[in-house]
Write a protein that holds these residues in place. Structure first.
Motif, PDB file in Angstrom:
ATOM      1  N   GLN A   1      -5.697   6.586  -8.834  1.00 26.10           N
ATOM      2  CA  GLN A   1      -6.149   7.135  -7.568  1.00 26.10           C
ATOM      3  C   GLN A   1      -5.938   6.189  -6.382  1.00 26.10           C
ATOM      4  N   PRO A   2      -6.208   4.883  -6.533  1.00 31.21           N
ATOM      5  CA  PRO A   2      -6.038   3.988  -5.369  1.00 31.21           C
ATOM      6  C   PRO A   2      -4.593   3.611  -5.062  1.00 31.21           C
ATOM      7  N   VAL A   3      -3.638   4.136  -5.802  1.00 28.21           N
ATOM      8  CA  VAL A   3      -2.258   3.689  -5.661  1.00 28.21           C
ATOM      9  C   VAL A   3      -1.701   3.887  -4.251  1.00 28.21           C
ATOM     10  N   PRO A   4      -1.802   5.078  -3.641  1.00 26.88           N
ATOM     11  CA  PRO A   4      -1.205   5.250  -2.305  1.00 26.88           C
ATOM     12  C   PRO A   4      -1.750   4.270  -1.273  1.00 26.88           C
ATOM     13  N   GLU A   5      -3.080   4.078  -1.260  1.00 26.25           N
ATOM     14  CA  GLU A   5      -3.680   3.161  -0.295  1.00 26.25           C
ATOM     15  C   GLU A   5      -3.234   1.724  -0.542  1.00 26.25           C
ATOM     16  N   THR A   6      -3.194   1.334  -1.816  1.00 29.93           N
ATOM     17  CA  THR A   6      -2.790  -0.033  -2.145  1.00 29.93           C
ATOM     18  C   THR A   6      -1.335  -0.279  -1.757  1.00 29.93           C
ATOM     19  N   ILE A   7      -0.481   0.684  -1.995  1.00 25.56           N
ATOM     20  CA  ILE A   7       0.932   0.529  -1.637  1.00 25.56           C
ATOM     21  C   ILE A   7       1.088   0.341  -0.137  1.00 25.56           C
ATOM     22  N   SER A   8       0.312   1.094   0.648  1.00 27.42           N
ATOM     23  CA  SER A   8       0.408   0.966   2.105  1.00 27.42           C
ATOM     24  C   SER A   8      -0.055  -0.402   2.580  1.00 27.42           C
ATOM     25  N   LYS A   9      -0.943  -1.048   1.825  1.00 27.61           N
ATOM     26  CA  LYS A   9      -1.460  -2.357   2.221  1.00 27.61           C
ATOM     27  C   LYS A   9      -0.544  -3.506   1.815  1.00 27.61           C
ATOM     28  N   ILE A  10      -0.010  -3.453   0.573  1.00 22.90           N
ATOM     29  CA  ILE A  10       0.713  -4.624   0.055  1.00 22.90           C
ATOM     30  C   ILE A  10       2.229  -4.460   0.078  1.00 22.90           C
ATOM     31  N   ASP A  11       2.717  -3.206   0.261  1.00 19.83           N
ATOM     32  CA  ASP A  11       4.165  -2.959   0.298  1.00 19.83           C
ATOM     33  C   ASP A  11       4.871  -3.633  -0.885  1.00 19.83           C
ATOM     34  N   PRO A  12       4.604  -3.193  -2.114  1.00 18.40           N
ATOM     35  CA  PRO A  12       5.174  -3.865  -3.291  1.00 18.40           C
ATOM     36  C   PRO A  12       6.681  -3.730  -3.365  1.00 18.40           C
ATOM     37  N   ASP A  13       7.305  -4.721  -3.961  1.00 14.87           N
ATOM     38  CA  ASP A  13       8.750  -4.671  -4.190  1.00 14.87           C
ATOM     39  C   ASP A  13       9.086  -3.894  -5.448  1.00 14.87           C
ATOM     40  N   ILE A  14       8.192  -3.922  -6.436  1.00 13.90           N
ATOM     41  CA  ILE A  14       8.398  -3.269  -7.725  1.00 13.90           C
ATOM     42  C   ILE A  14       7.068  -2.681  -8.179  1.00 13.90           C
ATOM     43  N   ILE A  15       7.117  -1.548  -8.873  1.00  9.40           N
ATOM     44  CA  ILE A  15       5.934  -0.969  -9.516  1.00  9.40           C
ATOM     45  C   ILE A  15       6.173  -0.926 -11.020  1.00  9.40           C
TER      46      ILE A  15
ATOM     47  N   THR B   1       7.312   5.962  -0.611  1.00 12.05           N
ATOM     48  CA  THR B   1       7.365   5.272  -1.907  1.00 12.05           C
ATOM     49  C   THR B   1       8.641   5.569  -2.691  1.00 12.05           C
ATOM     50  N   HIS B   2       9.427   6.497  -2.232  1.00 12.85           N
ATOM     51  CA  HIS B   2      10.641   6.871  -2.977  1.00 12.85           C
ATOM     52  C   HIS B   2      11.577   5.696  -3.241  1.00 12.85           C
ATOM     53  N   PRO B   3      11.777   4.758  -2.259  1.00 13.10           N
ATOM     54  CA  PRO B   3      12.737   3.675  -2.504  1.00 13.10           C
ATOM     55  C   PRO B   3      12.239   2.577  -3.446  1.00 13.10           C
ATOM     56  N   ILE B   4      10.939   2.533  -3.764  1.00 15.36           N
ATOM     57  CA  ILE B   4      10.411   1.425  -4.566  1.00 15.36           C
ATOM     58  C   ILE B   4      10.851   1.582  -6.018  1.00 15.36           C
ATOM     59  N   PRO B   5      11.531   0.601  -6.600  1.00 14.93           N
ATOM     60  CA  PRO B   5      11.906   0.695  -8.012  1.00 14.93           C
ATOM     61  C   PRO B   5      10.666   0.720  -8.905  1.00 14.93           C
ATOM     62  N   ILE B   6      10.673   1.615  -9.882  1.00 14.17           N
ATOM     63  CA  ILE B   6       9.529   1.793 -10.775  1.00 14.17           C
ATOM     64  C   ILE B   6       9.984   1.570 -12.218  1.00 14.17           C
ATOM     65  N   ILE B   7       9.269   0.695 -12.901  1.00 18.09           N
ATOM     66  CA  ILE B   7       9.493   0.477 -14.330  1.00 18.09           C
ATOM     67  C   ILE B   7       8.370   1.179 -15.086  1.00 18.09           C
ATOM     68  N   VAL B   8       8.703   2.146 -15.902  1.00 14.24           N
ATOM     69  CA  VAL B   8       7.705   2.765 -16.776  1.00 14.24           C
ATOM     70  C   VAL B   8       7.591   1.899 -18.019  1.00 14.24           C
ATOM     71  N   CYS B   9       6.396   1.369 -18.248  1.00 19.67           N
ATOM     72  CA  CYS B   9       6.149   0.474 -19.383  1.00 19.67           C
ATOM     73  C   CYS B   9       5.001   1.062 -20.192  1.00 19.67           C
ATOM     74  N   SER B  10       5.304   1.558 -21.384  1.00 18.57           N
ATOM     75  CA  SER B  10       4.294   2.310 -22.124  1.00 18.57           C
ATOM     76  C   SER B  10       4.579   2.293 -23.618  1.00 18.57           C
ATOM     77  N   VAL B  11       3.525   2.593 -24.387  1.00 13.75           N
ATOM     78  CA  VAL B  11       3.702   2.778 -25.833  1.00 13.75           C
ATOM     79  C   VAL B  11       4.262   4.161 -26.126  1.00 13.75           C
TER      80      VAL B  11
END
Length: 407
Positions: free
Chosen positions: A319-333, A357-367
Motif C-alpha cells: 500500500q505505501p509503495v506509490p507514496e514512497t516512490i514519490s519521495k525516494i525516486d528509486p533506481d530499481i524495485i 513508475t513505468h520507466p523504473i526497472p523491476i526485478i520480481v524476486c519470489s519463491v
C-alpha cells in the motif's frame, strides 16, 4: 595473426570463469578450438573437459606419463571439481606453492594441445614439455594476478570505493616507503563522494605500488597524491619531483589490474617530474526499493549490498509503495509477489501502467516460479528465491542501465 602466448593467456582467463554460464569466451578461443559462439559456452566447457581427460595416461611407468598423471589430477581438481589451490594441495599431498607452480605448467601443456590441433595443423603430442623461460613466467604471473582479482570479485561482487578515503588510507604505508628515500608524501585536498567501481584493497594496492615506483625514481623531494573529476571520470595524479631517472616509471602490476577493470594508466616523465595518471569511471549511488514482508531476507540484501553502490530502502507492504516512490525516486524495485496486503502481480501491473513508475526497472524476486508471467507483465528480470550475494548484485547490475532512461 594471434600468437600462442595470446591464446594461452586467453585460456587461463577462461579457466578462471570455467563454470560461469554467463561468461563469454573471447573470439580467439572459439577460433582455436574450432567452435562458433552460437554453439554455446557448453561446447567450450566440453572441449576443455575432454582434453583434460586425454592427459590421463593408461599407465604411469615413464617420466612423461607420471608428469601427465600429475597434470591430469591437478587440472581435474582445480577446474572440473572446482577446488581451491589450498584444497587441491591437501588432496594431492603437496604444498600450495607447489600447486601454483605445477598449475602454470599444466595449463601451458593444455594450451599447447589445443594450439597444435587447431584447424589446419597436425595432431599434437602430449609429450611436449612446458617451457619454463622468462616469457612463460610472465604469463604465469599475469594469470595469477587475474585469478586473484577474479576470486576477489566473486567474494565481494559490486564493490566500490570512495577515492578520497582510499587516498587517506594509503598515507601511513606510503610515508613508510618514501621516508626510506628521504622523500615527503603530500596529499592534496580531494573532493568527497567521488566513487569508483573497484574493491578498496585493489585501489590501495595500485596507489601503494605507484608511490613505491616513484620513490625508486627519486633521490629526495616530494610525491604528491591528487584527484580531479573530469566529466564522469576520476583522474588520479601521483606525481614525484624531482626525478633522477631518464625514463618513465613502469609497473606491470598496475597495468594488469587496470586492464582487468577496463581502466587506463599513463606513466610519464616531463622535465624533472615523474608520475602516473590513472583514469577511472565514477559510479553513482543507486537506491533499491525492496518490497518484501520477509525482514530476515531483506537483512541479507542489506549485507549483500554493503560496500557497493546500492542502498536498500525496505517496505513490507504494498500500500505505501506509490507514496514512497514519490519521495525516494528509486533506481530499481525488487518486488516479491506474496505480500500481506497486496497481490504482487497486481502491484507489478499498476507500476507498469503508471506514467511515473513505468520507466523504473523491476526485478520480481519470489519463491513463486513464474518467470514467464513476470516478464510478460513488465518485469525487467525474474529472480527465484533463495538468492545469493553474487546473484543478487549481478541482477542489480544487469537492470541498472535501464534506470538511466527514467528521466
Amino acid at each position: 595473426m594471434p600468437t600462442f602466448e595470446e591464446f594461452e593467456l586467453s585460456l587461463r582467463h577462461v579457466l578462471i570463469h570455467f563454470r560461469d554460464p554467463a561468461f563469454h569466451p573471447p573470439e580467439l578461443l572459439w577460433s582455436v578450438l574450432g567452435y562458433k559462439p552460437h554453439q554455446g559456452v557448453e561446447a567450450i566447457q566440453t572441449a576443455i573437459t575432454q582434453t583434460i581427460e586425454s592427459l590421463k595416461p593408461a599407465s604411469a611407468n615413464t617420466a612423461s606419463s607420471l608428469r601427465n598423471q600429475r597434470f591430469y589430477e591437478l587440472l581435474t581438481c582445480r577446474y572440473i571439481q572446482e577446488l581451491t589451490q589450498e584444497e587441491t594441495a591437501d588432496r594431492l599431498g603437496i604444498t600450495p606453492r607447489h600447486v601454483r607452480r605445477e598449475q602454470q605448467q599444466a595449463v601451458h601443456m593444455l594450451a599447447r594441445l589445443f594450439w597444435e590441433k587447431r584447424p589446419g595443423h597436425a595432431p599434437p603430442s602430449v609429450e611436449v614439455l612446458p617451457d619454463a623461460g622468462p616469457e612463460q613466467e610472465t604469463l604465469a604471473w599475469r594469470s595469477q594476478v587475474r585469478e586473484e582479482l577474479a576470486a576477489l570479485q566473486q567474494s565481494a561482487p559490486g564493490s566500490v570505493v570512495e577515492v578520497a578515503a582510499a587516498l587517506r588510507g594509503v598515507m601511513k604505508i606510503g610515508q613508510a616507503l618514501t621516508s626510506q628515500h628521504g622523500i615527503t608524501l603530500q596529499l592534496e585536498p580531494a573532493e568527497s563522494g567521488l566513487t569508483v567501481a573497484m574493491h578498496p584493497s585493489v585501489l590501495r594496492q595500485v596507489l601503494i605500488t605507484a608511490i613505491e615506483k616513484l620513490a625508486q625514481s627519486m633521490a629526495a623531494g616530494q610525491i604528491t597524491l591528487a584527484v580531479e573529476r573530469i566529466g564522469n571520470r576520476v583522474r588520479l595524479l601521483i606525481t614525484g619531483t624531482p626525478a633522477v631517472t631518464k625514463r618513465p616509471p613502469n609497473s606491470d602490476l598496475i597495468q594488469e589490474i587496470l586492464a582487468a577493470h577496463g581502466d587506463s594508466v599513463e606513466a610519464y616523465l616531463e622535465e624533472d617530474q615523474v608520475g602516473f595518471r590513472i583514469e577511472l569511471p565514477t559510479v553513482d549511488k543507486a537506491t533499491v526499493l525492496v518490497i518484501d514482508d520477509n525482514a530476515d531476507l531483506v537483512h541479507f540484501y542489506r549485507r549483500y549490498t554493503t560496500g557497493t553502490r546500492y542502498q536498500i530502502v525496505h517496505l513490507a507492504e504494498g500500500q505505501p509503495v506509490p507514496e514512497t516512490i514519490s519521495k525516494i525516486d528509486p533506481d530499481i524495485i525488487v518486488l516479491d509477489v506474496m505480500l500481506p496486503d497486496t497481490d504482487g502481480w497486481e502491484l507489478l501491473t499498476d507500476l507498469r501502467e503508471q506514467l511515473a513508475t513505468h520507466p523504473i526497472p523491476i526485478i520480481v524476486c519470489s519463491v513463486i516460479r513464474r518467470a514467464e508471467l513476470a516478464l510478460s507483465l513488465g518485469a525487467s528480470l525474474y529472480l527465484p528465491k533463495p538468492v545469493g550475494r553474487q546473484q543478487f548484485i549481478e541482477a542489480l547490475d544487469q537492470v541498472l542501465p535501464l534506470a538511466s532512461v527514467k528521466g
